[in-house]
Scaffold this motif. Structure first.
Motif, PDB file in Angstrom:
ATOM      1  N   HIS A 327      42.852  35.561  28.349  1.00 42.59           N
ATOM      2  CA  HIS A 327      43.934  36.504  28.638  1.00 42.59           C
ATOM      3  C   HIS A 327      44.234  36.585  30.136  1.00 42.59           C
ATOM      4  CE1 HIS A 327      44.644  37.918  24.590  1.00 42.59           C
ATOM      5  NE2 HIS A 327      43.340  37.922  24.406  1.00 42.59           N
ATOM      6  N   LEU A 328      43.240  36.316  30.959  1.00 43.70           N
ATOM      7  CA  LEU A 328      43.491  36.265  32.396  1.00 43.70           C
ATOM      8  C   LEU A 328      44.509  35.165  32.705  1.00 43.70           C
ATOM      9  CD1 LEU A 328      42.740  37.130  35.329  1.00 43.70           C
ATOM     10  CD2 LEU A 328      40.942  35.393  35.246  1.00 43.70           C
ATOM     11  N   GLN A 329      44.298  33.987  32.168  1.00 39.73           N
ATOM     12  CA  GLN A 329      45.215  32.872  32.411  1.00 39.73           C
ATOM     13  C   GLN A 329      46.594  33.138  31.797  1.00 39.73           C
ATOM     14  OE1 GLN A 329      44.440  30.537  34.550  1.00 39.73           O
ATOM     15  NE2 GLN A 329      42.396  31.460  34.718  1.00 39.73           N
ATOM     16  N   ARG A 330      46.596  33.746  30.623  1.00 38.44           N
ATOM     17  CA  ARG A 330      47.870  34.063  29.968  1.00 38.44           C
ATOM     18  C   ARG A 330      48.669  35.071  30.794  1.00 38.44           C
ATOM     19  NH1 ARG A 330      49.544  38.199  26.932  1.00 38.44           N
ATOM     20  NH2 ARG A 330      47.459  39.114  26.875  1.00 38.44           N
ATOM     21  N   LEU A 331      47.981  36.093  31.310  1.00 41.77           N
ATOM     22  CA  LEU A 331      48.653  37.131  32.096  1.00 41.77           C
ATOM     23  C   LEU A 331      49.095  36.607  33.455  1.00 41.77           C
ATOM     24  CD1 LEU A 331      46.291  40.105  31.186  1.00 41.77           C
ATOM     25  CD2 LEU A 331      48.708  39.911  30.573  1.00 41.77           C
ATOM     26  N   LEU A 332      48.279  35.749  34.077  1.00 42.77           N
ATOM     27  CA  LEU A 332      48.657  35.171  35.364  1.00 42.77           C
ATOM     28  C   LEU A 332      49.959  34.379  35.222  1.00 42.77           C
ATOM     29  CD1 LEU A 332      45.226  33.906  36.749  1.00 42.77           C
ATOM     30  CD2 LEU A 332      46.655  35.696  37.746  1.00 42.77           C
ATOM     31  N   LYS A 333      50.063  33.643  34.139  1.00 41.99           N
ATOM     32  CA  LYS A 333      51.273  32.855  33.908  1.00 41.99           C
ATOM     33  C   LYS A 333      52.470  33.758  33.671  1.00 41.99           C
ATOM     34  CE  LYS A 333      53.043  29.079  31.026  1.00 41.99           C
ATOM     35  NZ  LYS A 333      52.727  28.153  29.898  1.00 41.99           N
ATOM     36  N   ARG A 334      52.272  34.798  32.894  1.00 46.33           N
ATOM     37  CA  ARG A 334      53.366  35.716  32.590  1.00 46.33           C
ATOM     38  C   ARG A 334      53.822  36.504  33.806  1.00 46.33           C
ATOM     39  NH1 ARG A 334      52.255  40.690  28.729  1.00 46.33           N
ATOM     40  NH2 ARG A 334      51.951  41.706  30.741  1.00 46.33           N
ATOM     41  N   VAL A 366      42.149  44.280  32.080  1.00 46.44           N
ATOM     42  CA  VAL A 366      42.371  43.051  32.846  1.00 46.44           C
ATOM     43  C   VAL A 366      43.779  43.038  33.437  1.00 46.44           C
ATOM     44  CG1 VAL A 366      42.587  40.531  32.693  1.00 46.44           C
ATOM     45  CG2 VAL A 366      40.686  41.692  31.558  1.00 46.44           C
ATOM     46  N   GLU A 367      44.768  43.423  32.637  1.00 43.86           N
ATOM     47  CA  GLU A 367      46.149  43.434  33.145  1.00 43.86           C
ATOM     48  C   GLU A 367      46.311  44.449  34.268  1.00 43.86           C
ATOM     49  OE1 GLU A 367      50.785  43.678  31.558  1.00 43.86           O
ATOM     50  OE2 GLU A 367      49.113  43.900  30.143  1.00 43.86           O
ATOM     51  N   ASN A 368      45.716  45.629  34.101  1.00 40.17           N
ATOM     52  CA  ASN A 368      45.783  46.657  35.146  1.00 40.17           C
ATOM     53  C   ASN A 368      45.139  46.152  36.433  1.00 40.17           C
ATOM     54  OD1 ASN A 368      44.608  49.077  36.691  1.00 40.17           O
ATOM     55  ND2 ASN A 368      45.981  50.086  35.241  1.00 40.17           N
ATOM     56  N   ALA A 369      43.994  45.474  36.293  1.00 36.32           N
ATOM     57  CA  ALA A 369      43.288  44.961  37.466  1.00 36.32           C
ATOM     58  C   ALA A 369      44.103  43.891  38.185  1.00 36.32           C
ATOM     59  CB  ALA A 369      41.928  44.407  37.055  1.00 36.32           C
ATOM     60  N   LEU A 370      44.807  43.058  37.414  1.00 40.92           N
ATOM     61  CA  LEU A 370      45.655  42.033  38.027  1.00 40.92           C
ATOM     62  C   LEU A 370      46.774  42.660  38.857  1.00 40.92           C
ATOM     63  CD1 LEU A 370      46.042  39.334  35.224  1.00 40.92           C
ATOM     64  CD2 LEU A 370      44.960  39.046  37.454  1.00 40.92           C
ATOM     65  N   ILE A 371      47.286  43.760  38.382  1.00 42.04           N
ATOM     66  CA  ILE A 371      48.344  44.455  39.125  1.00 42.04           C
ATOM     67  C   ILE A 371      47.782  45.042  40.420  1.00 42.04           C
ATOM     68  CG2 ILE A 371      49.931  46.435  39.082  1.00 42.04           C
ATOM     69  CD1 ILE A 371      50.148  45.965  36.025  1.00 42.04           C
ATOM     70  N   MET A 372      46.544  45.527  40.345  1.00 41.28           N
ATOM     71  CA  MET A 372      45.947  46.249  41.476  1.00 41.28           C
ATOM     72  C   MET A 372      45.378  45.340  42.556  1.00 41.28           C
ATOM     73  SD  MET A 372      46.479  49.415  40.918  1.00 41.28           S
ATOM     74  CE  MET A 372      45.391  50.143  42.155  1.00 41.28           C
ATOM     75  N   THR A 373      45.098  44.085  42.242  1.00 47.78           N
ATOM     76  CA  THR A 373      44.450  43.217  43.230  1.00 47.78           C
ATOM     77  C   THR A 373      45.475  42.432  44.044  1.00 47.78           C
ATOM     78  OG1 THR A 373      42.789  41.490  43.538  1.00 47.78           O
ATOM     79  CG2 THR A 373      44.212  41.268  41.634  1.00 47.78           C
ATOM     80  N   ASN A 374      45.181  42.310  45.342  1.00 45.72           N
ATOM     81  CA  ASN A 374      46.021  41.528  46.244  1.00 45.72           C
ATOM     82  C   ASN A 374      45.275  40.322  46.805  1.00 45.72           C
ATOM     83  OD1 ASN A 374      48.351  43.229  46.139  1.00 45.72           O
ATOM     84  ND2 ASN A 374      47.270  44.706  47.437  1.00 45.72           N
ATOM     85  N   THR A 375      44.112  40.046  46.246  1.00 46.09           N
ATOM     86  CA  THR A 375      43.302  38.920  46.710  1.00 46.09           C
ATOM     87  C   THR A 375      43.164  37.904  45.583  1.00 46.09           C
ATOM     88  OG1 THR A 375      41.200  39.907  46.005  1.00 46.09           O
ATOM     89  CG2 THR A 375      42.031  40.516  48.196  1.00 46.09           C
ATOM     90  N   ASP A 376      42.313  36.908  45.795  1.00 45.26           N
ATOM     91  CA  ASP A 376      42.128  35.873  44.777  1.00 45.26           C
ATOM     92  C   ASP A 376      40.968  36.170  43.837  1.00 45.26           C
ATOM     93  OD1 ASP A 376      40.031  35.545  46.499  1.00 45.26           O
ATOM     94  OD2 ASP A 376      40.338  33.396  46.846  1.00 45.26           O
ATOM     95  N   ARG A 377      40.461  37.399  43.900  1.00 46.24           N
ATOM     96  CA  ARG A 377      39.338  37.761  43.027  1.00 46.24           C
ATOM     97  C   ARG A 377      39.433  39.235  42.633  1.00 46.24           C
ATOM     98  NH1 ARG A 377      34.192  35.544  42.216  1.00 46.24           N
ATOM     99  NH2 ARG A 377      34.621  34.025  43.838  1.00 46.24           N
TER     100      ARG A 377
END
Length: 455
Positions: A327-334, A366-377
């Motif tokens: 889902h990380l890869q799916r969300l990154l693409k989306r 995971v989706e919330n965390a992707l929105i909140m992060t500005n780094t590569d991790r």
């Protein structure tokens, strides 16, 4: 199962060969590193036990070569050197495992081989399932390696070819609709429509017309004929989620559909024959609902011809890394974001948490965390602070600073509704009863606090 043992020491190859032959494996040995590649190409091997330190050609060179020649073979390296750097290099070159000499217990060799074979089988099964689903037109997020989910997949494949009704049972968020879609995709109806209906999310007054359709003038506001979801599912599959939320009156009509393979639109006078498969799901104890008089026993037997129980995420935590990565890869693409990884600390926190909302809650985090992060991790600080991973529902955690009374009240309500969902395992109807409010009012509260109700 064929095993190739390569070592320049004849004593080593002899003892390993004798031990493995007794266990029922087919074994071939090679003491000349120069002939190792020729021996490897001569037959198809499942496992290679490969020494690193050999004259003329090292085991690392052979490892690289073997990995090019046969990507699926399991290669386990053997060496007297106990070097972390060497182990890392072997893994990077494609080795599955690393055994150090002297080999004190041969049983350890057997354990390593068995573990490697099991994991290879799981990876192959996952690849095959995803390939089959993709070929049928839809790739599903069926990411797993646990024994309980392997059993679920076996059941899906067993029942999919037949038109029998299937009852999918599990807590909210365990993936009941995903399983229903998989059954459809593996079935002979896979090229036809799949319609999912959340019976608990449709008011009782509208459920019948939504599923059966209605004729013009059937009731106030029915200005034209409407085709229902049953008719839209003709030749295909319809999935009725939260089936236990339906009324006894509706259950009588559904029983008629199952018995006669036909429907009658609301306000209609003619039967309409249908050819469709009905799959249902619930997060309740269905037999208990029957005993309580809330679910018809005759309908129970009609719908429960084949039952698939789904394990909660807390009982298959070994699946979490695969689910997160998918889902990380799916969300990154989306979201059109660059590559982002998950830190070990975050993954450890994921493994420690019991996930009352199951897979849906994990995906939301995971989706919330992707929105909140500005780094590569993604780090701990990127995770949603209102998650139960950080605050126990019995406590009001407003941070290090005091807030105003209204903010404190809002925080208490948020934690209160989160706990209700946890205690009822995501059953909104039961949670609303405990709170002493209507289901609609409960949904409004969840929406206002941005709490996922349907996992």
């Amino acid at each position: 199962m064929k095993i190739l043992v390569i070592d320049d020491e004849k004593d080593i190859t002899y003892f390993l060969s004798e031990f493995l032959l007794e266990l029922g494996y087919q074994v071939k040995t090679e003491n000349d590193p120069g002939k190792a590649e020729e021996t490897f190409l001569g037959e198809v091997f499942d496992v290679v036990l490969l020494d690193i330190n050999m004259p003329r050609i090292s085991g690392l060179k052979l490892l690289e070569r073997f990995r090019i020649l046969a990507q699926d073979v399991i290669i386990i390296m053997i060496s007297a050197l106990q070097s972390v750097d060497l182990v890392v290099k072997c893994i990077q070159l494609g080795a599955y495992d690393y055994i150090t000499k002297p080999i004190l217990t041969l049983d350890q060799v057997h354990i390593r081989i068995q573990r490697a074979i099991t994991e290879r089988a799981i990876r192959a099964e996952n690849h095959l399932l995803r390939k089959q689903l993709t070929r049928h037109g839809e790739a599903q997020d069926l990411q797993f390696r646990s024994a309980p989910m392997r059993r679920v997949m076996e059941m899906i494949r067993m029942v999919a070819p037949f038109d029998s009704t299937v009852m999918i049972v599990g807590e909210s968020g365990t993936g009941k609709e995903v399983v229903a879609r998989a059954i459809h995709q593996f079935s002979l109806r896979s090229q036809k429509s799949f319609v999912a209906v959340n019976c608990g999310g449709i008011p009782e007054s509208l459920l019948e017309s939504t599923l059966f359709g209605h004729e013009k003038g059937a009731f106030t506001g029915a200005s034209e004929r409407k085709i229902g979801l049953f008719e839209e599912s003709d030749q295909g599959t319809i999935f009725l989620d939260e089936i236990t939320e339906t009324s006894l009156a509706f259950q009588v009509k559904l029983l008629r559909v199952l018995e006669n393979s036909s429907i009658m639109r609301v306000g209609g006078t003619q039967d309409i024959s249908l050819d469709l498969r009905i799959l249902t799901a619930t997060n309740k104890n269905l037999m208990a609902s029957v005993k309580d008089g809330n679910f018809r026993q005759d309908l129970y037997y009609r719908l429960n011809v084949f039952q698939i129980p789904l394990p909660p995420l807390r009982d298959r935590k070994e699946d979490i890394p695969a689910i997160v990565e998918y889902h990380l890869q799916r969300l990154l693409k989306r979201m059109h974001k660059p590559q982002i990884s998950i830190s070990e600390a975050v993954m450890e926190r994921f493994q420690q948490y019991d996930w009352p909302g199951n897979v849906r809650e994990l995906i939301n985090v995971v989706e919330n965390a992707l929105i909140m992060t500005n780094t590569d991790r993604i780090e701990i600080e990127n995770l949603p602070r209102d998650s139960e991973m950080f605050a126990h529902p019995d406590e009001i955690n407003t941070g290090s600073e005091l807030t105003d009374l209204q903010s404190a009240k809002n925080r208490f309500e948020q934690l209160y509704f989160q706990r209700l969902l946890r205690e009822t395992k995501g059953n909104v109807t039961e949670a609303a009863k405990l709170a002493g409010i209507s289901r609609q009012h409960f949904h409004l509260k969840l929406k206002s606090f941005n709490i996922a109700s349907k996992f």
